[in-house]
Design an enzyme around this catalytic site. Structure first.
Site, mmCIF file in Angstrom:
data_model
loop_
_atom_site.group_PDB
_atom_site.id
_atom_site.type_symbol
_atom_site.label_atom_id
_atom_site.label_comp_id
_atom_site.label_asym_id
_atom_site.label_seq_id
_atom_site.Cartn_x
_atom_site.Cartn_y
_atom_site.Cartn_z
ATOM 1 N N ASP A 73 0.836 -1.206 0.000
ATOM 2 C CA ASP A 73 0.000 0.000 0.000
ATOM 3 C C ASP A 73 0.872 1.258 0.000
ATOM 4 O O ASP A 73 0.598 2.217 -0.712
ATOM 5 C CB ASP A 73 -0.919 0.017 1.242
ATOM 6 C CG ASP A 73 -2.092 -0.948 1.087
ATOM 7 O OD1 ASP A 73 -2.398 -1.327 -0.063
ATOM 8 O OD2 ASP A 73 -2.698 -1.309 2.119
ATOM 9 N N CYS A 88 17.662 -32.653 27.356
ATOM 10 C CA CYS A 88 16.919 -31.531 27.941
ATOM 11 C C CYS A 88 17.848 -30.320 28.101
ATOM 12 O O CYS A 88 18.897 -30.425 28.742
ATOM 13 C CB CYS A 88 16.353 -31.926 29.304
ATOM 14 S SG CYS A 88 15.648 -30.519 30.175
ATOM 15 N N LYS A 136 -14.194 -5.617 5.981
ATOM 16 C CA LYS A 136 -13.541 -5.880 4.703
ATOM 17 C C LYS A 136 -12.899 -7.257 4.823
ATOM 18 O O LYS A 136 -11.895 -7.438 5.506
ATOM 19 C CB LYS A 136 -12.489 -4.819 4.399
ATOM 20 C CG LYS A 136 -11.849 -4.995 3.032
ATOM 21 C CD LYS A 136 -10.994 -3.778 2.690
ATOM 22 C CE LYS A 136 -10.465 -3.818 1.272
ATOM 23 N NZ LYS A 136 -9.752 -5.028 0.908
HETATM 24 S S1 IVH Z 1 -17.384 -3.768 -2.035
HETATM 25 C C1 IVH Z 1 -17.871 -2.025 -6.079
HETATM 26 N N1 IVH Z 1 -17.400 -4.849 0.333
HETATM 27 O O1 IVH Z 1 -12.015 -5.677 -1.122
HETATM 28 C C2 IVH Z 1 -17.627 -2.453 -4.675
HETATM 29 N N2 IVH Z 1 -15.564 -5.268 -1.098
HETATM 30 O O2 IVH Z 1 -9.869 -3.915 -1.924
HETATM 31 C C3 IVH Z 1 -16.419 -3.210 -4.490
HETATM 32 N N3 IVH Z 1 -13.864 -6.737 -0.114
HETATM 33 O O3 IVH Z 1 -12.420 -6.119 -4.562
HETATM 34 C C4 IVH Z 1 -16.393 -4.146 -3.418
HETATM 35 N N4 IVH Z 1 -14.904 -7.071 1.786
HETATM 36 O O4 IVH Z 1 -12.662 -8.144 -2.991
HETATM 37 C C5 IVH Z 1 -16.742 -4.691 -0.829
HETATM 38 N N5 IVH Z 1 -17.548 -5.765 2.448
HETATM 39 C C6 IVH Z 1 -16.890 -5.616 1.298
HETATM 40 C C7 IVH Z 1 -15.660 -6.252 1.061
HETATM 41 C C8 IVH Z 1 -15.011 -6.029 -0.153
HETATM 42 C C9 IVH Z 1 -13.827 -7.363 1.060
HETATM 43 C C10 IVH Z 1 -12.804 -6.829 -1.119
HETATM 44 C C11 IVH Z 1 -13.291 -7.007 -2.525
HETATM 45 C C12 IVH Z 1 -12.742 -5.825 -3.270
HETATM 46 C C13 IVH Z 1 -11.547 -5.511 -2.437
HETATM 47 C C14 IVH Z 1 -11.030 -4.123 -2.649
#
Ligand code: IVH
Length: 685
Positions: A40, A406, A116
């Site tokens: 990142d 040991c 996420k």
């Molecule tokens: S929304 C158009 N919701 O994170 C919306 N993504 O770094 C896009 N991901 O490609 C995705 N949890 O694979 C969404 N609750 C969540 C998520 C999520 C994991 C992942 C997904 C996305 C990536 C982006």
């Protein structure tokens, strides 16, 4: 993070090359030398340089591309599968929300805040309610067909509860339990374990011809097609669950609809705090505009939607070098390996040591000294080494040497179980356990310090605590530097130790997790050693501060100590439940009065003692004071907090007194306290 615009032109090209390579490896099989945080930061440095030098942007730059441009697929997506923009702090999140509202020209009606999930994005196409195809995200425009794996994914039903045409979008991952299971199955088949759950999920979904199957889990977080798109996002998630798909609503980190940005920040913080305890990995929290109208108006960029953002959390996995393996012998004789690491910061904490479980586990993981390894640290759990990055070996790695004897006492090692153990078991620790048991807060045997304990063990007179009570005058006199007086004094101290109260005898056993105060509670609860020994885990868990896990551990340890306890009982140790008849003049104990219970003058009080005690309490050590407090029905603690109700402040009381004053806690002097507890004071010798 100090990232942006620090790159020079040459560094920029190198950074792009490094990011492209890392992204390719990551999306190929999860192997990468860059942790998520580093990747990142690299991307942000590249983006910073590109912003300042728009004419120099390299075509292969990963910025603005889904999956950093690293992957392609051959099944076109109906609607592009986008990525998410990232923010890294509360302020950045607030700025992002404000900029979205500026763009809309009005407040966002409501937000949805959800975990996420740290896995692999997939699209699951259903026709008339039947799963038709499962596809990876790929480059966002087209993905790879992975329908062969669909049957192994929990939460992704083959048939929905209604015969609808819909494409579910979500994340496939290994829960922690599934990950451990998958590694067991893999290693049983002679394969190396997966380095971490996400890499494992990627490899598993794409592999076709494995001789074994492992289970994964799907979490839906979106859908394409059908009327569902018009729902608020939070309502859509409920609808997907109704159709039979698994969603994060089934977890503690359930999506929550929030109206204000303050509420959003609060839910983000809650989910972040839950992270370590969740049964699956998350790498951030996603904040989405909830209402369809807000999302429609905000629209999408080429890489990510404008109506959603990921508040990233620090990575729990980091890559570092395994420098050495230490072998430590525990109190029970277990010989445990511990990894010494090139220090690495994980979520703000510098990690230098990590657990390696046991020798068999080292073998299964195929670890070598000098390996680059994945280290995982979540919450306050002890960090652990997960797996080596085998593809990064240089040839300079060396095998890990297992001890042949040991490391503490040189005796043979019992390797019949997964956890190796010194063949002397607890006796390997004889000296340490005897010194502890004889300590002034336990059996208080004056004259039995470390020199004497080593002498007794080395002379073969004592192998464990019970042997101390069988020592004869002749045996002691035969030892070097043992005259008549010291022999008689030691025998008298040993004799007096027999009548120490139950909590001290119990504490002397040195059972893990049972220090002085826990021992007092256990003794008060059960009243006799026989009752403690007869207790099952459920009964033990009734004691304040003992959870189910500790209770089970206690039962196991007590069973292991059965022989020692029988012999101690024969010697009359731990059979006294009331005060010793003749406390030694130097006694610092407070053994008078009834056993601790509900009804004493301190019932319901949380008491902290600080400063020097005077008057009738002058002879009491801190432990003696704490015993006194608990016998009078109170709860003793060492630090002042909101829960503290009474502070006993003696001379030279410092910061604890100040803190108690600040919190408005009642403060008494040792003399006032002595009056309050007159009945419970120790008998003066
Ligand atoms: S929304 C158009 N919701 O994170 C919306 N993504 O770094 C896009 N991901 O490609 C995705 N949890 O694979 C969404 N609750 C969540 C998520 C999520 C994991 C992942 C997904 C996305 C990536 C982006």
């Amino acid at each position: 993070m100090n990232d942006t615009a620090l790159l020079s032109g040459g560094d920029y090209a190198a950074a792009v090359a490094a990011a492209v390579e890392a992204a390719a490896a990551y999306y190929r099989d999860g192997s990468t030398s860059l942790g998520d945080d580093e990747y990142d930061a690299l991307l942000r440095a590249i983006a910073g340089y590109e912003q300042a030098h728009p004419g120099e942007v390299l075509e292969q730059s990963p910025t603005g591309k889904v999956a950093g441009g690293a992957v392609q697929g051959d099944v076109p997506h109906s609607v592009p599968m986008l990525s998410l923009d990232n923010v890294f702090s509360e302020d950045e999140l607030a700025d992002w929300a404000a900029s979205l509202e500026r763009r809309l020209g009005r407040p966002v009606a409501a937000w949805c805040v959800e975990p996420k999930l740290d896995g692999l994005a997939v699209a699951a196409r259903y026709r008339a309610g039947r799963l038709h195809r499962l596809i990876t995200r790929g480059d966002g425009l087209a993905g790879e067909e992975i329908s062969h794996a669909a049957g192994d994914v929990l939460g992704l039903p083959a048939v929905l509860s209604e015969p609808v045409d819909i494409e579910l979008r979500g994340e496939v991952l290994f829960t922690r339990e599934q990950f451990d299971r998958a590694n067991e199955v893999r290693t049983a088949h002679g394969a190396l374990p997966f380095a971490n759950p996400r890499n494992g999920a990627a490899g598993t979904l794409r592999a076709k011809d494995r001789p074994y199957r492992v289970e994964l889990t799907f979490f839906a977080y979106g859908a394409v097609g059908a009327a569902e798109e018009e729902l608020a996002h939070s309502a859509l998630l409920a609808r997907l669950a109704e159709l039979g798909a698994n969603t994060a609503a089934s977890t503690d980190a359930a999506p929550v609809r929030c109206v204000t940005v303050e509420q959003v920040q609060e839910r983000v913080a809650q989910i972040a705090a839950l992270r370590a305890a969740l049964p699956f990995g998350i790498d951030g929290v996603v904040v989405k505009a909830d209402e369809a109208a807000d999302r429609r108006e905000a629209g999408n960029g080429s890489r990510a939607p404008r109506w959603a953002v990921a508040r990233k959390l620090a990575a729990e996995h980091k890559v570092t070098t395994l420098l050495d393996v230490e072998w430590n012998v525990g109190r029970t004789g277990i010989i445990a390996p511990r990894a010494v690491l090139e220090p690495v910061v994980i979520d703000g904490v510098t990690v230098t040591y990590a657990t390696l479980h046991n020798p068999a586990d080292i073998g299964r993981r195929g670890l070598m000294l000098g390996d680059r390894v994945f280290v995982h640290r979540a919450g306050d759990v002890i960090p652990r080494v997960e797996a080596p990055l085998v593809e990064q070996r240089t040839g300079a790695e060396r095998p890990i040497v297992f001890p042949e004897a040991c490391p503490r006492c040189g005796e043979a090692i019992d390797t019949s179980e997964q956890r190796w153990r010194c063949s002397r078991g607890r006796n390997c620790q004889a000296v340490a356990s005897i010194i502890y048991a004889a300590g002034r807060d336990q059996l208080d045997i004056e004259g039995l310090g470390s020199t004497r304990a080593v002498q007794l063990v080395e002379a073969g007179l004592v192998a464990d605590l019970a042997d101390v009570f069988t020592l004869t005058r002749d045996q002691l006199l035969a030892l070097e530097r043992m005259g008549e007086t010291s022999t008689d004094n030691l025998l008298a101290a040993i004799g007096a130790a027999r009548s120490q109260p139950l909590h001290r005898a119990f504490c002397a056993l040195g059972i893990r997790g049972t220090g002085r105060s826990m021992s007092r509670r256990i003794a008060a609860h059960f009243g006799s050693m026989a009752a403690i020994r007869a207790a099952d885990a459920e009964t033990l868990a009734a004691v304040d501060g003992i959870g189910p896990e500790k209770a089970r551990l206690l039962v196991t340890e007590l069973a292991e100590l059965a022989d020692l306890l029988d012999r101690l009982e024969q010697q009359g140790v731990g059979t006294a439940v009331t005060e010793p008849q003749a406390p030694s003049p130097a006694a610092d104990t407070a053994e008078g009065g009834p056993l601790p219970g509900e009804g004493g003058p301190l019932a319901g009080e949380a008491v902290v003692v600080t400063g020097a005690m005077t008057g009738p309490l002058a002879a009491l050590s801190r432990n003696g004071m704490n015993e006194l407090v608990e016998r009078a029905g109170g709860k003793a603690s060492s630090s002042v907090s909101k829960r503290t109700t009474l502070l006993v402040a003696g001379e030279k009381a410092g910061s604890k007194r100040a803190k108690a004053e600040e919190l408005g806690v009642r403060i008494v002097s040792p003399d006032e306290f002595a009056v309050l507890l007159a009945e419970h004071l120790p008998t003066q010798g």
